[in-house]
Design a protein around this motif. Structure first.
Motif, mmCIF file in Angstrom:
data_model
loop_
_atom_site.group_PDB
_atom_site.id
_atom_site.type_symbol
_atom_site.label_atom_id
_atom_site.label_comp_id
_atom_site.label_asym_id
_atom_site.label_seq_id
_atom_site.Cartn_x
_atom_site.Cartn_y
_atom_site.Cartn_z
ATOM 1 N N ASN A 134 -6.660 14.769 -1.980
ATOM 2 C CA ASN A 134 -5.321 14.785 -2.996
ATOM 3 C C ASN A 134 -4.570 15.925 -2.592
ATOM 4 O O ASN A 134 -3.193 15.935 -3.136
ATOM 5 C CB ASN A 134 -6.162 15.040 -4.356
ATOM 6 N N GLN A 135 -4.909 16.848 -2.007
ATOM 7 C CA GLN A 135 -4.091 17.887 -1.633
ATOM 8 C C GLN A 135 -3.155 17.881 -0.859
ATOM 9 O O GLN A 135 -2.007 18.405 -0.632
ATOM 10 C CB GLN A 135 -4.901 19.165 -1.035
ATOM 11 N N ASN A 136 -3.254 16.695 0.045
ATOM 12 C CA ASN A 136 -2.299 16.316 1.149
ATOM 13 C C ASN A 136 -1.434 15.113 0.543
ATOM 14 O O ASN A 136 -0.553 14.647 1.513
ATOM 15 C CB ASN A 136 -3.162 16.063 2.201
ATOM 16 N N ILE A 137 -1.703 14.458 -0.448
ATOM 17 C CA ILE A 137 -0.786 13.374 -0.813
ATOM 18 C C ILE A 137 0.550 13.667 -1.317
ATOM 19 O O ILE A 137 0.590 14.613 -2.211
ATOM 20 C CB ILE A 137 -1.635 12.364 -1.907
ATOM 21 N N PRO A 138 1.386 12.821 -0.692
ATOM 22 C CA PRO A 138 2.833 13.130 -0.996
ATOM 23 C C PRO A 138 3.016 12.994 -2.745
ATOM 24 O O PRO A 138 2.313 11.765 -3.048
ATOM 25 C CB PRO A 138 3.657 12.278 -0.321
ATOM 26 N N LYS A 139 3.947 13.255 -3.245
ATOM 27 C CA LYS A 139 3.943 13.245 -4.758
ATOM 28 C C LYS A 139 4.751 11.909 -5.134
ATOM 29 O O LYS A 139 4.158 11.264 -6.346
ATOM 30 C CB LYS A 139 5.156 14.307 -5.311
ATOM 31 N N THR A 140 5.393 11.152 -4.386
ATOM 32 C CA THR A 140 6.126 9.867 -4.844
ATOM 33 C C THR A 140 4.853 8.667 -4.358
ATOM 34 O O THR A 140 4.098 8.831 -3.404
ATOM 35 C CB THR A 140 7.309 9.420 -4.371
ATOM 36 N N GLU A 141 4.887 7.464 -5.106
ATOM 37 C CA GLU A 141 4.120 6.335 -4.407
ATOM 38 C C GLU A 141 4.290 5.866 -3.056
ATOM 39 O O GLU A 141 3.404 5.775 -2.381
ATOM 40 C CB GLU A 141 3.892 5.548 -5.658
ATOM 41 N N ALA A 147 3.198 8.285 -0.746
ATOM 42 C CA ALA A 147 1.627 8.431 -0.506
ATOM 43 C C ALA A 147 1.231 6.971 0.170
ATOM 44 O O ALA A 147 0.223 7.131 1.201
ATOM 45 C CB ALA A 147 1.156 8.511 -2.042
ATOM 46 N N TYR A 150 2.095 7.788 3.876
ATOM 47 C CA TYR A 150 1.204 8.785 4.515
ATOM 48 C C TYR A 150 -0.459 8.422 4.868
ATOM 49 O O TYR A 150 -0.956 8.486 5.843
ATOM 50 C CB TYR A 150 1.052 9.853 3.387
#
Length: 148
Positions: A71-78, A81, A84
């Motif tokens: 969760n720390q590395n997940i980009p903010k937008t869907e 993400a 990624y």
């Protein structure tokens, strides 16, 4: 001024103590084949490797820690993400699989052994020591109970 006689005696005693260490270690581990440690990631377990028996350390909070790391590395937008994960899926899987397996196996074994709390050290699948994070100390307690 130092006393040469006292110094020699101290060295002799120190030499005897060091010479006795392998014998003590040999007796300590006699008959021990497997030690399993059940702990969380905040608990410092010593030692973390063993030559005379199989040592397995299970971190029961591994799944939670893996989730937090992902969760720390997940980009903010869907969309970001999804991109990624698509780009990094193999690396993420490679990185988290050992921790996931360790945590899941640890939880299953803790249930099998009916452990009540952690830290818990299980020696040879039969003896459980609670509240100890030093494996040698737990083995010594088991050996004392066994009368060795």
């Amino acid at each position: 001024m130092s006393n040469p006689s006292l110094t020699r005696r101290s060295l002799v005693l120190l030499g005897l103590s060091v010479a006795a260490l392998p014998a003590l270690a040999q007796d300590l581990y006699q008959g021990i084949t497997k030690v399993e440690v059940f702990a969380n990631s905040a608990m410092v377990i010593t030692p973390i490797q063993a030559d005379r028996y199989q040592l397995v350390i299970y971190r029961l909070d591994a799944l939670k820690n893996v989730e937090a790391a992902i969760n720390q590395n997940i980009p903010k937008t869907e969309a970001a993400a999804r991109a990624y994960f698509a780009a990094n899926q193999a690396e993420i899987k490679k990185r988290i699989t050992p921790s996931v397996l360790n945590g899941a196996n640890g939880i299953a074994l803790a249930r099998h052994y009916k452990l009540e709390r952690i830290p818990a050290i299980v020696v040879d699948g039969a003896s459980v020591i609670y509240g100890v994070t030093n494996v040698d100390q737990a083995i010594a307690m088991v050996q004392k109970h066994r009368g060795r």
